[in-house]
Design an enzyme around this catalytic site. Sequence first.
Site, short mmCIF file in Angstrom:
data_model
loop_
_atom_site.label_atom_id
_atom_site.label_comp_id
_atom_site.label_asym_id
_atom_site.label_seq_id
_atom_site.Cartn_x
_atom_site.Cartn_y
_atom_site.Cartn_z
N GLU A 103 0.83 -1.21 0.00
CA GLU A 103 0.00 0.00 0.00
C GLU A 103 0.87 1.26 0.00
O GLU A 103 1.95 1.27 0.58
CB GLU A 103 -0.89 0.02 1.25
CG GLU A 103 -2.29 -0.50 1.02
CD GLU A 103 -3.18 0.44 0.22
OE1 GLU A 103 -2.66 1.32 -0.50
OE2 GLU A 103 -4.41 0.28 0.31
N ASP A 104 0.36 2.30 -0.61
CA ASP A 104 1.04 3.59 -0.57
C ASP A 104 0.86 4.24 0.80
O ASP A 104 1.81 4.75 1.39
CB ASP A 104 0.52 4.53 -1.67
CG ASP A 104 -1.01 4.60 -1.71
OD1 ASP A 104 -1.68 3.87 -0.96
OD2 ASP A 104 -1.53 5.40 -2.50
N ASP A 107 -4.63 5.18 6.06
CA ASP A 107 -5.22 6.33 6.73
C ASP A 107 -6.19 5.77 7.79
O ASP A 107 -5.77 5.31 8.83
CB ASP A 107 -5.89 7.15 5.63
CG ASP A 107 -6.47 8.48 6.08
OD1 ASP A 107 -6.11 8.97 7.14
OD2 ASP A 107 -7.31 9.03 5.35
N PHE A 156 -3.06 15.99 4.50
CA PHE A 156 -3.27 15.44 3.17
C PHE A 156 -1.99 15.64 2.38
O PHE A 156 -1.50 16.75 2.24
CB PHE A 156 -4.46 16.11 2.47
CG PHE A 156 -4.73 15.52 1.12
CD1 PHE A 156 -5.34 14.27 1.01
CD2 PHE A 156 -4.36 16.17 -0.04
CE1 PHE A 156 -5.57 13.69 -0.23
CE2 PHE A 156 -4.59 15.61 -1.30
CZ PHE A 156 -5.19 14.36 -1.39
N ARG A 169 1.04 12.57 -8.97
CA ARG A 169 1.58 11.21 -8.81
C ARG A 169 3.03 11.12 -9.27
O ARG A 169 3.79 10.27 -8.82
CB ARG A 169 0.75 10.21 -9.63
CG ARG A 169 -0.67 10.04 -9.16
CD ARG A 169 -1.27 8.78 -9.78
NE ARG A 169 -2.72 8.72 -9.65
CZ ARG A 169 -3.36 8.30 -8.57
NH1 ARG A 169 -2.68 7.89 -7.52
NH2 ARG A 169 -4.67 8.26 -8.53
P1 5GP Z 1 -8.07 4.44 4.17
O1 5GP Z 1 -9.03 3.46 3.58
O2 5GP Z 1 -6.97 3.81 4.98
O3 5GP Z 1 -8.77 5.54 4.93
O4 5GP Z 1 -7.40 5.22 2.98
C1 5GP Z 1 -6.53 4.60 2.15
C2 5GP Z 1 -6.46 5.25 0.79
O5 5GP Z 1 -6.86 6.62 0.82
C3 5GP Z 1 -5.05 5.26 0.31
O6 5GP Z 1 -4.73 4.08 -0.38
C4 5GP Z 1 -5.01 6.49 -0.56
O7 5GP Z 1 -5.44 6.16 -1.86
C5 5GP Z 1 -6.00 7.42 0.08
N1 5GP Z 1 -5.36 8.39 0.98
C6 5GP Z 1 -5.34 8.40 2.34
N2 5GP Z 1 -4.67 9.45 2.82
C7 5GP Z 1 -4.22 10.14 1.75
C8 5GP Z 1 -3.42 11.34 1.59
O8 5GP Z 1 -2.98 12.01 2.53
N3 5GP Z 1 -3.16 11.71 0.30
C9 5GP Z 1 -3.62 11.03 -0.78
N4 5GP Z 1 -3.30 11.49 -1.99
N5 5GP Z 1 -4.36 9.89 -0.68
C10 5GP Z 1 -4.64 9.46 0.58
MG MG Z 2 -3.78 3.26 -1.89
#
Ligand code: 5GP
Ligand code: MG
Length: 179
Positions: A103-104, A107, A156, A169
């Site tokens: 995963e990148d 959150d 963010f 990206r």
């Molecule tokens: P989660 O499901 O854990 O809340 O969010 C995961 C996904 O939300 C990540 O894979 C990513 O695509 C997006 N995401 C969460 N935080 C950020 C952020 O700070 N910046 C960006 N660009 N994407 C985020």
């Molecule tokens: Mg992601």
Amino acid sequence: MKRVKLHDKEFEIAIRYDQIQTAIGVVAQRIREDMKDEHIPVFLSVLNGSFMFTADLLKQMDFNCEVSFVKLASYSGAASTGKVQELLGLDIDISGRTVIIVEDIIDTGQTIAGLFKKLKRHHPKQIKVATFLYKPDAYKQTIPLDYIGIRIPNDFIVGYGLDYDQLGRNLRNIYKIVN
Ligand code: 5GP
Ligand code: MG
């Protein structure tokens, strides 16, 4: 570049490319140690955001492994929509295999929790999670995160694969939003 403008928002540098590479080196070392006795693990990269991390991480793997991709989306603009959409599904058989999700960023953990549940139905031997970035203050799940690159506050961020409405990206550094 110290600052970038994407659509209507300004971003300032938060993590430099060399810091990114150092963190990936540490994660890669731990994965190599843990995987040395595993039979052909499969790295499952979550598109789009993790393409850069996946490429840099995989170049440091020195054992036989596979890589495959799934595409999920839960964000629209700069806020989570609270829903996980599957845009490209699993196209390999993972039963009995060691899977490392790549995963990148994690959150709230909603995306990883949804994917984890889906993968378990295919009866893998084990599922490990490798995330480049992690927001500990936002995480609401109990799934253990085995490999974490860098912990960050609840800002963010964009760059190094991560986007703001599809822009950013390509940036080699990571930038945080300027409020
Ligand atoms: P989660 O499901 O854990 O809340 O969010 C995961 C996904 O939300 C990540 O894979 C990513 O695509 C997006 N995401 C969460 N935080 C950020 C952020 O700070 N910046 C960006 N660009 N994407 C985020
Ligand atoms: Mg992601």
